[in-house]
Every structure is written in structure tokens, then in C-alpha cells.
Design a protein around this motif. Structure first.
Motif, PDB file in Angstrom:
ATOM      1  N   ASN A   1       0.830  -1.205   0.000  1.00 39.24           N
ATOM      2  CA  ASN A   1       0.000   0.000   0.000  1.00 39.24           C
ATOM      3  C   ASN A   1       0.862   1.252   0.000  1.00 39.24           C
ATOM      4  O   ASN A   1       0.846   2.035  -0.931  1.00 39.24           O
ATOM      5  CB  ASN A   1      -0.986   0.041   1.164  1.00 39.24           C
ATOM      6  CG  ASN A   1      -1.935  -1.145   1.201  1.00 39.24           C
ATOM      7  OD1 ASN A   1      -2.454  -1.486   2.248  1.00 39.24           O
ATOM      8  ND2 ASN A   1      -2.160  -1.802   0.082  1.00 39.24           N
TER       9      ASN A   1
ATOM     10  N   SER B   1      -0.776   2.046  -3.036  1.00 40.71           N
ATOM     11  CA  SER B   1      -1.458   3.029  -2.171  1.00 40.71           C
ATOM     12  C   SER B   1      -2.767   2.531  -1.587  1.00 40.71           C
ATOM     13  O   SER B   1      -3.190   3.003  -0.536  1.00 40.71           O
ATOM     14  CB  SER B   1      -1.669   4.383  -2.864  1.00 40.71           C
ATOM     15  OG  SER B   1      -2.834   4.380  -3.681  1.00 40.71           O
ATOM     16  N   GLY B   2      -3.416   1.566  -2.201  1.00 36.18           N
ATOM     17  CA  GLY B   2      -4.653   1.034  -1.647  1.00 36.18           C
ATOM     18  C   GLY B   2      -4.973  -0.305  -2.264  1.00 36.18           C
ATOM     19  O   GLY B   2      -4.471  -0.658  -3.341  1.00 36.18           O
TER      20      GLY B   2
ATOM     21  N   GLY C   1      -9.589   9.931   1.768  1.00 35.32           N
ATOM     22  CA  GLY C   1      -9.217   9.470   0.436  1.00 35.32           C
ATOM     23  C   GLY C   1     -10.295   9.580  -0.621  1.00 35.32           C
ATOM     24  O   GLY C   1     -10.192   8.946  -1.677  1.00 35.32           O
TER      25      GLY C   1
ATOM     26  N   THR D   1      -8.025   3.837  -3.488  1.00 32.01           N
ATOM     27  CA  THR D   1      -8.309   3.633  -2.062  1.00 32.01           C
ATOM     28  C   THR D   1      -9.806   3.655  -1.770  1.00 32.01           C
ATOM     29  O   THR D   1     -10.221   4.054  -0.688  1.00 32.01           O
ATOM     30  CB  THR D   1      -7.606   4.706  -1.215  1.00 32.01           C
ATOM     31  OG1 THR D   1      -8.066   6.009  -1.616  1.00 32.01           O
ATOM     32  CG2 THR D   1      -6.094   4.643  -1.379  1.00 32.01           C
TER      33      THR D   1
ATOM     34  N   TRP E   1     -11.119   2.219   1.486  1.00 28.34           N
ATOM     35  CA  TRP E   1     -10.910   3.012   2.700  1.00 28.34           C
ATOM     36  C   TRP E   1     -11.987   4.096   2.827  1.00 28.34           C
ATOM     37  O   TRP E   1     -12.532   4.314   3.908  1.00 28.34           O
ATOM     38  CB  TRP E   1      -9.516   3.640   2.666  1.00 28.34           C
ATOM     39  CG  TRP E   1      -9.177   4.430   3.895  1.00 28.34           C
ATOM     40  CD1 TRP E   1      -9.080   5.791   3.995  1.00 28.34           C
ATOM     41  CD2 TRP E   1      -8.889   3.915   5.199  1.00 28.34           C
ATOM     42  NE1 TRP E   1      -8.750   6.149   5.275  1.00 28.34           N
ATOM     43  CE2 TRP E   1      -8.623   5.025   6.032  1.00 28.34           C
ATOM     44  CE3 TRP E   1      -8.826   2.637   5.735  1.00 28.34           C
ATOM     45  CZ2 TRP E   1      -8.304   4.875   7.387  1.00 28.34           C
ATOM     46  CZ3 TRP E   1      -8.502   2.486   7.075  1.00 28.34           C
ATOM     47  CH2 TRP E   1      -8.248   3.596   7.890  1.00 28.34           C
TER      48      TRP E   1
END
Length: 323
Positions: free
Chosen positions: A99, A128-129, A199, A205, A208
Motif C-alpha cells: 500500500n 497506495s490502496g 481518500g 483507495t 478506505w
């Protein structure tokens, strides 16, 4: 034409990349080869097999009947080669998405796996995600990632496997002069009326942001509008310092200048972190990664939940169905 007695695995990899991408440019990028070389390998495979595998037009690439028949056979053949090389210590690198560089759970699992399998190469990647990594795993450009599995699109979930490794307590990053910065812990009710960055607008992402929506619902907490998409830690910190919104995070989130990190309580929100991989993955490095995750989770009670812990209902259902 009789089938060839020997077949270069590179040709099968070339064909499979095109068959999965249905696009020569993307397939060439995936294999790190020139498009011309990729086209040449596919044509050579067709000649050696005596069958047309792909129909190419200026607008699209489609599989013929023989091409569709070859896909599962090619996958099995290449997996067998990977298994053979792995058994003799020659496995290809395992590509593991963390991530971001300081992700506390993923980084610790990867480092322990490297200790368990020092002769193997486990290469870190940073998507990143999990939403961003999931597409890369399905396409074969990435092997393993970490994150909230229930937050993925069902179509992606159907092509992936996961194992829950941790319930990660959530936190909030606050500017040093924020009205809540003096608190050792921040009750969720105290965030009512605040606008919190989670985000929104970042396609990598989305799992999230979805978690934030579920947590903030009916609590009077707003999610901040999409911010400019920052690439790299320095740019992210600069943008966040400029906007000055509280940031939804986890307790192990790395320090940022001019901010404080405070755990969230009443209830304690938990981010379910799973080890996620594409279906059918076989690799000795992956075995080490799973062993490392199980070892650390058991030792540090990562799967224990506080009595007032909060997890979305959809995560409860997904975890129960897949673990």
C-alpha cells in the motif's frame, strides 16, 4: 500440422498476457517487452501450434475458439514451470504490495517472511490502496496485497482469495493546534461537525473511503471533498498541511510534521486487514508470507477485538464467508 515437441514457455506467457488483457499495448507493458516483440512471439506460437489463437482488428483483440481452449492449458503449463523452479530455489520474485512504505501491518509481515525465506526474492510494491492493487493482481502484474477485502467490488472479490490477519485500530491525525489535539484519545462523538479526509476521489483507495462512510454514518461527521491526488509521502503531507483537515488513519500511521496521532474510541473502530492474493497463486515466497502473517498475528493477538470494537456488518459477513 503435428504439435511441436518443444514449446518455449515465453511464447505461452506472451499469448496469456494478450489473452487476459485483450490489448497488445497493455500486454507488452505488463511483460516489459516491446509490442513488436510480443506480436512476433504470438505469431510464432500460432505457427508452431498450427492454429489461429487471436483475431486482431484495428479496434480490438478477441480470442478464437482455439485461443479460448489454450488459456487454461497455458496457465497450467506455466504454473507447473513456476512450481518446478520454485522447488529448486529458482522461483521468480514474488511481487508484494504494501500500500505505502510505512504501512505497519504489511511491512512487518513482509520483513518476517524475508527472514523465513532468505533465499527467495520478495519484492515490495506500493499501489497506495487495495482497490488499486486488486486490478493489478487480477491482471497478473502483482501477486499479493493487504487491505480491506470487503471494500472491493464483488467482481474483483470473486477472482481473489484472502485471509484476515489483523483488526487494526483506527485513529485520527490532527493539526497540533486542533481543538481535540490535547486529548490522549478521541471519542468518535467529538468528531461530530468535523470534515475528515478519507481518500475520497482516489480510485486506488475506494475501500478506505467506503469504510469511512460506514463509520461516519449517523454520527454527524463529514468526509472531505476530493483533494489533488498526491504521489509520494512528501506531496501527501504537503497537501494535507495545506488543507488542515483531520485525517482518518490507523494507530501505526507514520508521523507527519505539525500533527498528532490520536486513537479513536467509544467505540474503537477497527480496520480489517487481510492478506489478499489472486486465485491459484502458488509460490514458495507466498507460503513464507502466510506463515509470517499467522505467526505475528498469533503472537501479538492481531485478531483479538476489544469489547467495544466496531467493524462494518459487510466485513463481518465477508470474513465469515472466506475464512
Amino acid at each position: 500440422m503435428p504439435a511441436p515437441r518443444h514449446l518455449d514457455p515465453r511464447l505461452l506467457r506472451a499469448f496469456l498476457a494478450v489473452a487476459e488483457e485483450l490489448h497488445f499495448t497493455r500486454a507488452a507493458a505488463r511483460l516489459y517487452v516491446a509490442q513488436q516483440a510480443l506480436s512476433r512471439d504470438v505469431r510464432r506460437l500460432e505457427r508452431e501450434l498450427g492454429a489461429e489463437l487471436l483475431v486482431r482488428t484495428t479496434r480490438q483483440v478477441t480470442l478464437t475458439g482455439d485461443g479460448e481452449r489454450l488459456v487454461p492449458l497455458a496457465r497450467r503449463a506455466l504454473q507447473a514451470q513456476d512450481d518446478l523452479l520454485g522447488a529448486f530455489g529458482q522461483a521468480r520474485p514474488l511481487l508484494v504490495d504494501l500500500n505505502f512504505p510505512d504501512q505497519p501491518t504489511a511491512r512487518r509481515v513482509l520483513y518476517r517472511a524475508r527472514e523465513l525465506a532468505p533465499d527467495l526474492e520478495l519484492m515490495a510494491r506500493y499501489e497506495s490502496g487495495l482497490a488499486g492493487a486488486a486490478g493489478e493482481m487480477v491482471a497478473g502484474r502483482l501477486d499479493v496485497s493487504f487491505g480491506r477485502f470487503a471494500g472491493l467490488d464483488p467482481a474483483l472479490r470473486s477472482r481473489l482469495e484472502h485471509r484476515l490477519v489483523r483488526y487494526e485500530p483506527m485513529a485520527v491525525v490532527l493539526p497540533e493546534d486542533h481543538r481535540l489535539a490535547a486529548l490522549a484519545e478521541v471519542p468518535l462523538a467529538e468528531l461530530a461537525g468535523e470534515t475528515v479526509y478519507a481518500g475520497a476521489g482516489n480510485p486506488r483507495t475506494t475501500e478506505w473511503t467506503d469504510l469511512a462512510h460506514r463509520l461516519f454514518e449517523c454520527r454527524g461527521i463529514r468526509i472531505a471533498a476530493p483533494a489533488p491526488l498526491a504521489v509520494g509521502d512528501e506531496e501527501f503531507r504537503r497537501i494535507m498541511a495545506k488543507l488542515r483537515n483531520p485525517i482518518l488513519a490507523v494507530v501505526g500511521f507514520p508521523a507527519m510534521p505539525g500533527t498528532v496521532l490520536r486513537p479513536l474510541v467509544d467505540p474503537v473502530p477497527l480496520s480489517p486487514v487481510s492478506l489478499v492474493w489472486r486465485k491459484g497463486l502458488v509460490h514458495p515466497g507466498f507460503d513464507a508470507l502466510r506463515q509470517a502473517a499467522d505467526e505475528i498475528a498469533a503472537r501479538e493477538r492481531w485478531l483479538s477485538r476489544p469489547t467495544d470494537g466496531w467493524v462494518p456488518a459487510i466485513d463481518e459477513d465477508t470474513i465469515g464467508a472466506h475464512t
